[in-house]
Design a protein around this motif. Sequence first.
Motif, mmCIF file in Angstrom:
data_model
loop_
_atom_site.group_PDB
_atom_site.id
_atom_site.type_symbol
_atom_site.label_atom_id
_atom_site.label_comp_id
_atom_site.label_asym_id
_atom_site.label_seq_id
_atom_site.Cartn_x
_atom_site.Cartn_y
_atom_site.Cartn_z
ATOM 1 N N ASP A 1 -52.518 0.907 28.385
ATOM 2 C CA ASP A 1 -51.515 0.470 29.350
ATOM 3 C C ASP A 1 -51.339 -1.048 29.422
ATOM 4 O OD1 ASP A 1 -53.880 -0.218 30.556
ATOM 5 O OD2 ASP A 1 -53.462 0.781 32.471
ATOM 6 N N GLN A 2 -51.950 -1.773 28.490
ATOM 7 C CA GLN A 2 -51.798 -3.229 28.466
ATOM 8 C C GLN A 2 -50.825 -3.618 27.358
ATOM 9 O OE1 GLN A 2 -53.252 -5.292 30.930
ATOM 10 N NE2 GLN A 2 -53.468 -3.190 31.681
ATOM 11 N N GLY A 3 -49.603 -3.914 27.747
ATOM 12 C CA GLY A 3 -48.587 -4.297 26.776
ATOM 13 C C GLY A 3 -47.329 -4.745 27.497
ATOM 14 N N LEU A 4 -46.380 -5.265 26.721
ATOM 15 C CA LEU A 4 -45.150 -5.789 27.305
ATOM 16 C C LEU A 4 -44.031 -5.728 26.280
ATOM 17 C CD1 LEU A 4 -43.780 -7.383 29.703
ATOM 18 C CD2 LEU A 4 -44.405 -9.470 28.439
ATOM 19 N N VAL A 5 -42.850 -5.307 26.736
ATOM 20 C CA VAL A 5 -41.629 -5.383 25.939
ATOM 21 C C VAL A 5 -40.709 -6.401 26.601
ATOM 22 C CG1 VAL A 5 -39.597 -4.162 25.079
ATOM 23 C CG2 VAL A 5 -41.813 -3.005 25.140
ATOM 24 N N MET B 1 -42.504 -7.671 21.430
ATOM 25 C CA MET B 1 -43.328 -6.602 21.961
ATOM 26 C C MET B 1 -44.804 -6.854 21.650
ATOM 27 S SD MET B 1 -40.912 -3.636 20.254
ATOM 28 C CE MET B 1 -41.278 -2.282 21.344
ATOM 29 N N VAL B 2 -45.652 -6.487 22.593
ATOM 30 C CA VAL B 2 -47.093 -6.496 22.358
ATOM 31 C C VAL B 2 -47.657 -5.245 23.003
ATOM 32 C CG1 VAL B 2 -47.462 -7.988 24.389
ATOM 33 C CG2 VAL B 2 -49.274 -7.755 22.678
ATOM 34 N N GLY B 3 -48.476 -4.499 22.245
ATOM 35 C CA GLY B 3 -49.048 -3.275 22.780
ATOM 36 C C GLY B 3 -49.222 -2.218 21.713
ATOM 37 N N SER B 4 -49.611 -1.034 22.142
ATOM 38 C CA SER B 4 -49.896 0.066 21.220
ATOM 39 C C SER B 4 -48.650 0.480 20.442
ATOM 40 C CB SER B 4 -50.423 1.257 22.024
ATOM 41 O OG SER B 4 -50.612 2.383 21.201
ATOM 42 N N GLU B 5 -48.789 0.540 19.124
ATOM 43 C CA GLU B 5 -47.768 1.075 18.209
ATOM 44 C C GLU B 5 -46.433 0.337 18.245
ATOM 45 O OE1 GLU B 5 -48.562 3.115 15.861
ATOM 46 O OE2 GLU B 5 -50.574 3.262 16.683
ATOM 47 N N VAL B 6 -46.411 -0.905 18.699
ATOM 48 C CA VAL B 6 -45.127 -1.618 18.742
ATOM 49 C C VAL B 6 -44.605 -1.942 17.341
ATOM 50 C CG1 VAL B 6 -45.509 -2.561 21.042
ATOM 51 C CG2 VAL B 6 -46.224 -3.899 19.031
ATOM 52 N N GLY C 1 -46.312 0.515 33.444
ATOM 53 C CA GLY C 1 -45.338 1.362 34.109
ATOM 54 C C GLY C 1 -44.878 2.537 33.262
ATOM 55 N N ASN C 2 -45.562 2.787 32.152
ATOM 56 C CA ASN C 2 -45.158 3.847 31.224
ATOM 57 C C ASN C 2 -46.202 4.961 31.207
ATOM 58 O OD1 ASN C 2 -45.473 4.798 28.065
ATOM 59 N ND2 ASN C 2 -43.327 4.619 28.678
ATOM 60 N N GLY C 3 -45.766 6.183 31.488
ATOM 61 C CA GLY C 3 -46.695 7.308 31.582
ATOM 62 C C GLY C 3 -47.446 7.590 30.295
ATOM 63 N N LYS C 4 -46.782 7.548 29.153
ATOM 64 C CA LYS C 4 -47.443 7.849 27.877
ATOM 65 C C LYS C 4 -48.511 6.804 27.571
ATOM 66 C CE LYS C 4 -48.018 9.834 23.793
ATOM 67 N NZ LYS C 4 -46.966 9.796 22.760
ATOM 68 N N ALA C 5 -48.216 5.538 27.831
ATOM 69 C CA ALA C 5 -49.200 4.478 27.575
ATOM 70 C C ALA C 5 -50.433 4.661 28.448
ATOM 71 C CB ALA C 5 -48.570 3.106 27.815
ATOM 72 N N ILE C 6 -50.216 5.030 29.703
ATOM 73 C CA ILE C 6 -51.338 5.260 30.616
ATOM 74 C C ILE C 6 -52.160 6.455 30.143
ATOM 75 C CG2 ILE C 6 -51.963 5.920 32.970
ATOM 76 C CD1 ILE C 6 -49.443 4.364 33.894
ATOM 77 N N ALA C 7 -51.484 7.534 29.740
ATOM 78 C CA ALA C 7 -52.191 8.724 29.264
ATOM 79 C C ALA C 7 -53.022 8.439 28.027
ATOM 80 C CB ALA C 7 -51.183 9.835 28.968
ATOM 81 N N PRO D 1 -42.324 12.176 27.421
ATOM 82 C CA PRO D 1 -42.906 10.845 27.610
ATOM 83 C C PRO D 1 -43.198 10.170 26.272
ATOM 84 C CG PRO D 1 -44.617 12.501 27.790
ATOM 85 C CD PRO D 1 -43.338 13.238 27.488
ATOM 86 N N THR D 2 -42.682 8.986 26.085
ATOM 87 C CA THR D 2 -42.983 8.181 24.905
ATOM 88 C C THR D 2 -43.104 6.720 25.319
ATOM 89 O OG1 THR D 2 -40.660 7.732 24.342
ATOM 90 C CG2 THR D 2 -41.666 9.705 23.357
ATOM 91 N N ILE D 3 -43.825 5.973 24.510
ATOM 92 C CA ILE D 3 -43.920 4.533 24.761
ATOM 93 C C ILE D 3 -42.569 3.875 24.515
ATOM 94 C CG2 ILE D 3 -45.060 2.387 24.018
ATOM 95 C CD1 ILE D 3 -47.559 3.984 23.486
ATOM 96 N N SER D 4 -41.711 4.512 23.697
ATOM 97 C CA SER D 4 -40.393 3.939 23.411
ATOM 98 C C SER D 4 -39.556 3.772 24.673
ATOM 99 C CB SER D 4 -39.641 4.803 22.402
ATOM 100 O OG SER D 4 -39.228 6.035 22.971
ATOM 101 N N GLU D 5 -39.881 4.493 25.732
ATOM 102 C CA GLU D 5 -39.141 4.326 26.985
ATOM 103 C C GLU D 5 -39.257 2.912 27.539
ATOM 104 O OE1 GLU D 5 -39.286 8.158 29.629
ATOM 105 O OE2 GLU D 5 -41.170 8.032 28.494
ATOM 106 N N THR D 6 -40.317 2.202 27.193
ATOM 107 C CA THR D 6 -40.456 0.812 27.638
ATOM 108 C C THR D 6 -39.321 -0.054 27.089
ATOM 109 O OG1 THR D 6 -41.885 0.235 25.748
ATOM 110 C CG2 THR D 6 -42.977 0.975 27.763
ATOM 111 N N MET D 7 -38.794 0.327 25.935
ATOM 112 C CA MET D 7 -37.703 -0.433 25.319
ATOM 113 C C MET D 7 -36.446 -0.347 26.183
ATOM 114 S SD MET D 7 -38.489 0.968 21.483
ATOM 115 C CE MET D 7 -37.132 0.139 20.649
ATOM 116 N N LYS D 8 -36.090 0.872 26.610
ATOM 117 C CA LYS D 8 -34.908 1.035 27.453
ATOM 118 C C LYS D 8 -35.118 0.381 28.808
ATOM 119 C CE LYS D 8 -31.714 4.453 29.365
ATOM 120 N NZ LYS D 8 -31.262 5.853 29.332
ATOM 121 N N GLU D 9 -36.326 0.535 29.363
ATOM 122 C CA GLU D 9 -36.603 -0.058 30.672
ATOM 123 C C GLU D 9 -36.471 -1.587 30.637
ATOM 124 O OE1 GLU D 9 -36.995 1.301 33.552
ATOM 125 O OE2 GLU D 9 -38.065 3.209 33.424
#
Length: 475
Positions: free
Chosen positions: A402-406, A422-427, A392-398, A455-463
Amino acid sequence: MADTSFDIIIIGAGPGGYVTAIRAAQLGFKVAVVERQFLGGICNNWGCIPTKALLRSAEIYHYMTHAKDYGLAAENVKADPAAVIARSRGVVNRLNTGVGFLFKKNKITTIKGEAVIDAPGKITVKNYDSPLVNMPKDALGAGTYQAKHIIVATGARPRTLPGLEPDGKLVWTYFDALAATKFPKSLLVVGSGAIGIEFASFYRTMGAEVTVVEVLPQILPVEDAEIAGVARKQFEKQGMKIIAGAKVTKLDKKADSVTATIEADGKTQQITVDRVIAAVGVVGNVENLGLEKLGVKTERGTIKIDDFCKTNVPGIYAIGDVAGPPMLAHKAEHEGIICVEAIKGLHPHPMDKLKIPGCTYCHPQIASVGLTEAKAKEGGRDIRVGRFPFVGNGKAIAQGEDQGLVKVIFDKKTGQLLGAHMVGSEVTELIQGFVVAMNLETTEEELMHTIFPHPTISETMKEAVLDAYGRVLNM
């Protein structure tokens, strides 16, 4: 005549020892560090740093072999094992030189050799039969030295189990795995903690057929079960074979291969591989220091300390791996700072081990801090749990990641952040945001009011935080 009297002597120049020495020097102490082999210790030389260098090579190799996924073309992509290892060792040498520079800058005396504590305030240093890496030319040697305060920072070494004893050829420790100039085509990794999984990930990416055996039902046993489950699916998707709830009962060595007997659910199977990595943990280096003679208390192979790193013997302290889990370099560094600041009388805060982050640098990366969901429930906590997937994160998809979870865990009554996983890119880079939040006693409301860049993957943290309170936006 060389000066042999100091305020503080630290035994071991690993990340805990050398950082402690620098902080002690900053506080005005006259400091010496005894090291028998490597400035920077195991972490810089045979652990944290060289493994990350290898994993970086594997990451780039992975992207090159998947160039078409990004609209690019890369043909005849090959790995040069000797060059990969050489790059890793070059990174190590650069950092070792840096430690020597920091010692000189802070006027820290280096003593080369192996130390024995004769009595509180007195050590004897003996010559140690091993090449001394990047030691300062003016380092002192064997002799007797005095200091009011002696800090043991001798680290840990790979644990060995009966029947899995490393031989350096067919059965490896992580030392051997870091120096293999020819990569195996097939590999068995015994143990799925951070060390085992990192090497399994590296060698699988470089093309080896990899099997991981874990004695417990869950791989990555210290991690949240849900996060470990996501990671396992990704590893298996990459072609890694994982056998959990199993043990290796026998290794039959051939000339250039090993046949392992694996027992699980009352059944046995055999697999033949080129090499075996024994990654069943580490054990503290408590031997040959004179601790037993002095009556220093040890517990499960590590030195027992209080909140300020004091042992039961006045004037003797311990930090890092030798002082018990979690056996992490950053824990060692922080313990050392607490130790010398307490000696100085600065009244530092004791370490809260629930606020120590843990990171595993496999693909995908894993990072965590605080309580898992299971531990929070075991402690009787009434909790809220939030999750947000990378899909659900635009930066991860770009980025094609896009396979990860917070996953976050809050106390329902107080809004206290109890844990983040967290599991995924740059966690491993992102987790520190949650660590800072926990250290500042940040509530869910403050996190939800914090603006995260887009857009950043860090947005997954707030979400994930928003999800815990029924306010998730992008899922």
